[in-house]
Write a protein that holds these residues in place. Structure first.
Motif, PDB file in Angstrom:
ATOM      1  N   LEU A 101       0.824  -1.213   0.000  1.00  9.42           N
ATOM      2  CA  LEU A 101       0.000   0.000   0.000  1.00  9.42           C
ATOM      3  C   LEU A 101       0.857   1.261   0.000  1.00  9.42           C
ATOM      4  O   LEU A 101       0.498   2.258  -0.624  1.00  9.42           O
ATOM      5  N   ALA A 102       1.977   1.195   0.726  1.00  9.48           N
ATOM      6  CA  ALA A 102       2.903   2.341   0.795  1.00  9.48           C
ATOM      7  C   ALA A 102       2.148   3.634   1.058  1.00  9.48           C
ATOM      8  O   ALA A 102       2.366   4.652   0.398  1.00  9.48           O
ATOM      9  N   SER A 103       1.245   3.606   2.028  1.00 13.66           N
ATOM     10  CA  SER A 103       0.400   4.770   2.307  1.00 13.66           C
ATOM     11  C   SER A 103       0.029   4.778   3.777  1.00 13.66           C
ATOM     12  O   SER A 103      -0.166   3.726   4.399  1.00 13.66           O
ATOM     13  N   THR A 104      -0.090   5.976   4.332  1.00 13.03           N
ATOM     14  CA  THR A 104      -0.540   6.128   5.717  1.00 13.03           C
ATOM     15  C   THR A 104      -2.048   6.321   5.795  1.00 13.03           C
ATOM     16  O   THR A 104      -2.588   6.569   6.863  1.00 13.03           O
ATOM     17  N   ALA A 105      -2.734   6.199   4.666  1.00 16.62           N
ATOM     18  CA  ALA A 105      -4.185   6.400   4.630  1.00 16.62           C
ATOM     19  C   ALA A 105      -4.938   5.197   5.193  1.00 16.62           C
ATOM     20  O   ALA A 105      -6.148   5.267   5.404  1.00 16.62           O
ATOM     21  N   HIS A 106      -4.247   4.104   5.421  1.00 15.86           N
ATOM     22  CA  HIS A 106      -4.876   2.888   5.912  1.00 15.86           C
ATOM     23  C   HIS A 106      -4.295   2.525   7.280  1.00 15.86           C
ATOM     24  O   HIS A 106      -3.092   2.641   7.501  1.00 15.86           O
ATOM     25  N   THR A 107      -5.156   2.072   8.191  1.00 14.44           N
ATOM     26  CA  THR A 107      -4.690   1.547   9.465  1.00 14.44           C
ATOM     27  C   THR A 107      -4.508   0.048   9.335  1.00 14.44           C
ATOM     28  O   THR A 107      -5.429  -0.656   8.917  1.00 14.44           O
ATOM     29  N   LEU A 108      -3.327  -0.427   9.673  1.00 15.91           N
ATOM     30  CA  LEU A 108      -3.049  -1.858   9.644  1.00 15.91           C
ATOM     31  C   LEU A 108      -2.986  -2.349  11.079  1.00 15.91           C
ATOM     32  O   LEU A 108      -2.021  -2.086  11.800  1.00 15.91           O
ATOM     33  N   HIS A 109      -4.029  -3.015  11.508  1.00 13.25           N
ATOM     34  CA  HIS A 109      -4.119  -3.481  12.884  1.00 13.25           C
ATOM     35  C   HIS A 109      -3.222  -4.700  13.081  1.00 13.25           C
ATOM     36  O   HIS A 109      -3.181  -5.590  12.229  1.00 13.25           O
ATOM     37  N   PRO A 110      -2.487  -4.766  14.192  1.00 15.37           N
ATOM     38  CA  PRO A 110      -1.587  -5.907  14.410  1.00 15.37           C
ATOM     39  C   PRO A 110      -2.380  -7.184  14.648  1.00 15.37           C
ATOM     40  O   PRO A 110      -3.525  -7.152  15.123  1.00 15.37           O
ATOM     41  N   PRO A 111      -1.793  -8.331  14.314  1.00 21.98           N
ATOM     42  CA  PRO A 111      -2.476  -9.607  14.554  1.00 21.98           C
ATOM     43  C   PRO A 111      -2.807  -9.796  16.029  1.00 21.98           C
ATOM     44  O   PRO A 111      -2.079  -9.322  16.912  1.00 21.98           O
ATOM     45  N   ALA A 112      -3.884 -10.514  16.278  1.00 24.02           N
ATOM     46  CA  ALA A 112      -4.222 -10.869  17.660  1.00 24.02           C
ATOM     47  C   ALA A 112      -3.319 -11.984  18.164  1.00 24.02           C
ATOM     48  O   ALA A 112      -3.069 -12.102  19.368  1.00 24.02           O
ATOM     49  N   CYS A 113      -2.828 -12.803  17.221  1.00 24.99           N
ATOM     50  CA  CYS A 113      -1.986 -13.933  17.584  1.00 24.99           C
ATOM     51  C   CYS A 113      -0.939 -14.136  16.496  1.00 24.99           C
ATOM     52  O   CYS A 113      -1.284 -14.231  15.317  1.00 24.99           O
ATOM     53  N   THR A 114       0.330 -14.182  16.888  1.00 24.58           N
ATOM     54  CA  THR A 114       1.429 -14.412  15.948  1.00 24.58           C
ATOM     55  C   THR A 114       2.181 -15.665  16.367  1.00 24.58           C
ATOM     56  O   THR A 114       2.586 -15.798  17.528  1.00 24.58           O
ATOM     57  N   LEU A 115       2.355 -16.584  15.417  1.00 27.44           N
ATOM     58  CA  LEU A 115       2.989 -17.871  15.690  1.00 27.44           C
ATOM     59  C   LEU A 115       4.092 -18.126  14.668  1.00 27.44           C
ATOM     60  O   LEU A 115       3.965 -17.754  13.502  1.00 27.44           O
ATOM     61  N   ARG A 116       5.153 -18.777  15.086  1.00 29.36           N
ATOM     62  CA  ARG A 116       6.333 -18.921  14.238  1.00 29.36           C
ATOM     63  C   ARG A 116       6.201 -20.044  13.207  1.00 29.36           C
ATOM     64  O   ARG A 116       6.679 -19.922  12.090  1.00 29.36           O
TER      65      ARG A 116
END
Length: 230
Positions: A65-80
């Motif tokens: 997207l290369a834009s600050t116009a969108h909010t990218l919410h972090p994952p609720a769960c991150t697994l390796r």
């Protein structure tokens, strides 16, 4: 027996779509970036796996997207581990409960990306199709354009139909295949929103060009309905 779920819409309604696929690596993340660009939407991937070997999909969408116009919410769960959330969580000794998921607040519509296909396990009781029903959002189904897509796509459409989950449409990813497109529309009774061809360089400019072909979200939402099989 599964515990009956209270759809997210009965607690705090969301606006947007749930992006799923017929398989893993069918292009869900690229399509999610295209939809975010087309609709001015925010992005959220609740369950991110496989970070031991590659960057997460949230970082990929941010780069596309290369834009600050969108909010990218972090994952609720991150697994390796590059596995289904349920399997990866068992390896990392993390407790998983889909019904405890907290959805982020957003003023814009959200593009929520699942992990893998509809029957990927999240925890001991729930799969991605349960998450789609729980979020109470229409589905965008990403599918390959190549050989095998008719079977995989129709099976996914049948699963959505049995659960009464609305479909916004299909996005076909790969070399254009008029025959496969016709078969999916004929036997699935659904519309193909877009065909995403292979591109030499996938970047923000390419994403913007592809996004210009996507119909407006409001128009699509007004027509969303569970797939119908004769």
């Amino acid at each position: 027996m599964k515990t009956p779920l209270t759809p997210q819409a009965q607690r705090r309604p969301l606006q947007g779509v749930f992006v799923t696929g017929t398989d893993t690596d069918v292009g869900k993340t690229t399509v999610s970036a295209i939809l975010c660009k087309a609709w001015g939407a925010d992005y959220w991937k609740p369950y991110q796996t496989g970070t031991a070997n590659q960057v997460g999909d949230t970082e990929t969408v941010a780069a596309l997207l290369a834009s600050t116009a969108h909010t990218l919410h972090p994952p609720a769960c991150t697994l390796r581990a590059p596995l289904a959330p349920w399997a990866a969580a068992r390896i990392e000794r993390q407790a998983m409960d889909m019904t405890a998921l907290q959805t982020p607040t957003s003023q814009a519509p959200m593009v929520i990306e699942g992990a893998g296909g509809l029957y990927v396990p999240i925890d001991e009781r729930h799969m991605m199709i349960d998450l789609a029903a729980w979020l109470a959002l229409p589905v965008v189904l990403v599918t390959r354009s190549t050989l095998g897509t008719i079977n995989h796509t129709l099976l996914s459409l049948h699963a959505l139909s049995r659960r009464g989950i609305p479909l916004l449409g299909i996005v076909m990813n790969g070399p254009p295949s008029p025959g496969n497109r016709h078969a999916l529309q004929h036997f699935g009774g659904v519309e193909v929103l877009a065909e995403i061809p292979a591109v030499a360089q996938l970047d923000a400019e390419t994403i913007a060009a592809l996004a210009s072909r996507i119909p407006p979200l409001d128009a699509l939402l007004s027509q969303a309905a569970p797939p119908h099989f004769a």
